[in-house]
Design a protein around this motif. Structure first.
Motif, PDB file in Angstrom:
ATOM      1  N   MET A 221      28.690  13.008 -45.682  1.00  0.00           N
ATOM      2  CA  MET A 221      29.627  12.195 -46.444  1.00  0.00           C
ATOM      3  C   MET A 221      29.360  10.718 -46.191  1.00  0.00           C
ATOM      4  N   ALA A 222      29.674   9.917 -47.179  1.00  0.00           N
ATOM      5  CA  ALA A 222      29.403   8.483 -47.042  1.00  0.00           C
ATOM      6  C   ALA A 222      30.408   7.672 -47.830  1.00  0.00           C
ATOM      7  N   TRP A 223      30.448   6.395 -47.499  1.00  0.00           N
ATOM      8  CA  TRP A 223      31.195   5.398 -48.250  1.00  0.00           C
ATOM      9  C   TRP A 223      30.214   4.353 -48.764  1.00  0.00           C
TER      10      TRP A 223
ATOM     11  N   ALA B 267      28.688   3.244 -44.952  1.00  0.00           N
ATOM     12  CA  ALA B 267      28.668   4.106 -43.771  1.00  0.00           C
ATOM     13  C   ALA B 267      28.442   5.545 -44.199  1.00  0.00           C
ATOM     14  N   ARG B 268      27.841   6.320 -43.292  1.00  0.00           N
ATOM     15  CA  ARG B 268      27.679   7.728 -43.570  1.00  0.00           C
ATOM     16  C   ARG B 268      27.890   8.532 -42.297  1.00  0.00           C
TER      17      ARG B 268
ATOM     18  N   GLY C 111      30.467  -2.468 -35.995  1.00  0.00           N
ATOM     19  CA  GLY C 111      31.429  -3.017 -35.053  1.00  0.00           C
ATOM     20  C   GLY C 111      32.797  -3.282 -35.649  1.00  0.00           C
ATOM     21  N   ARG C 112      32.921  -3.194 -36.969  1.00  0.00           N
ATOM     22  CA  ARG C 112      34.210  -3.440 -37.624  1.00  0.00           C
ATOM     23  C   ARG C 112      34.736  -2.193 -38.332  1.00  0.00           C
ATOM     24  N   PHE C 113      33.838  -1.378 -38.868  1.00  0.00           N
ATOM     25  CA  PHE C 113      34.226  -0.191 -39.623  1.00  0.00           C
ATOM     26  C   PHE C 113      33.884   1.065 -38.822  1.00  0.00           C
ATOM     27  N   THR C 114      34.696   2.106 -39.000  1.00  0.00           N
ATOM     28  CA  THR C 114      34.443   3.394 -38.354  1.00  0.00           C
ATOM     29  C   THR C 114      34.651   4.516 -39.358  1.00  0.00           C
ATOM     30  N   ILE C 115      33.644   5.352 -39.499  1.00  0.00           N
ATOM     31  CA  ILE C 115      33.738   6.514 -40.385  1.00  0.00           C
ATOM     32  C   ILE C 115      34.026   7.747 -39.546  1.00  0.00           C
ATOM     33  N   ALA C 116      34.833   8.639 -40.094  1.00  0.00           N
ATOM     34  CA  ALA C 116      35.173   9.879 -39.394  1.00  0.00           C
ATOM     35  C   ALA C 116      35.423  10.963 -40.437  1.00  0.00           C
TER      36      ALA C 116
ATOM     37  N   VAL D  70      37.385  12.689 -45.277  1.00  0.00           N
ATOM     38  CA  VAL D  70      36.574  11.690 -44.595  1.00  0.00           C
ATOM     39  C   VAL D  70      37.329  10.367 -44.704  1.00  0.00           C
ATOM     40  N   SER D  71      37.272   9.583 -43.646  1.00  0.00           N
ATOM     41  CA  SER D  71      38.019   8.334 -43.617  1.00  0.00           C
ATOM     42  C   SER D  71      37.111   7.169 -43.264  1.00  0.00           C
TER      43      SER D  71
END
Length: 124
Positions: free
Chosen positions: A34-36, A49-50, A66-71, A79-80
């Motif tokens: 999954m990705a954004w 992000a993926r 360092g600013r965004f986190t994918i989960a 997915v967030s």
């Protein structure tokens, strides 16, 4: 029928935070990377992000590290993207995407399914 539905976008001041979510249905979620991605008018869709199938592999664009986190949550098929320290240049429509490939990719043309997008606007 596959459906990816994003939520959580909005207007925020620079330095603020937003959390985007994507709910997937109609596919075996645990089989898909999954990705954004994000896009602004007149520009190509940009990788953000993926996250791999089992969440062992994460990748971020340099501009968001360092600013965004994918989960992801494979039980809830979601997915967030947690976005902190937002900047004006983070403004855009954010899309959730699913990729069935073995190795994963940051190339948007290779993704199989897309959501409709959610607008993120960061005021300076």
């Amino acid at each position: 029928q596959v459906s990816l539905v994003e939520s959580g976008g909005g207007l925020v001041q620079a330095g603020g935070s937003l959390r985007l979510s994507c709910a997937a249905s109609g596919l075996t979620f645990g089989f898909y990377n999954m990705a954004w991605f994000r896009q602004v008018p007149g520009k190509e869709r940009e990788f953000v992000a993926r996250i791999s199938v089992g969440a062992a592999e994460l990748a971020y664009a340099d501009s968001v590290k360092g600013r965004f986190t994918i989960a992801r949550d494979n039980r809830k098929n979601t997915v967030s993207l947690q976005m902190n320290s937002l900047k004006f240049e983070d403004t855009g429509v954010y899309f959730c995407a699913a990729d069935r490939s073995i190795r994963g990719t940051t190339d948007y043309v290779k993704y199989d399914y897309w959501g409709q997008g959610t607008q993120v606007t960061v005021s300076s």
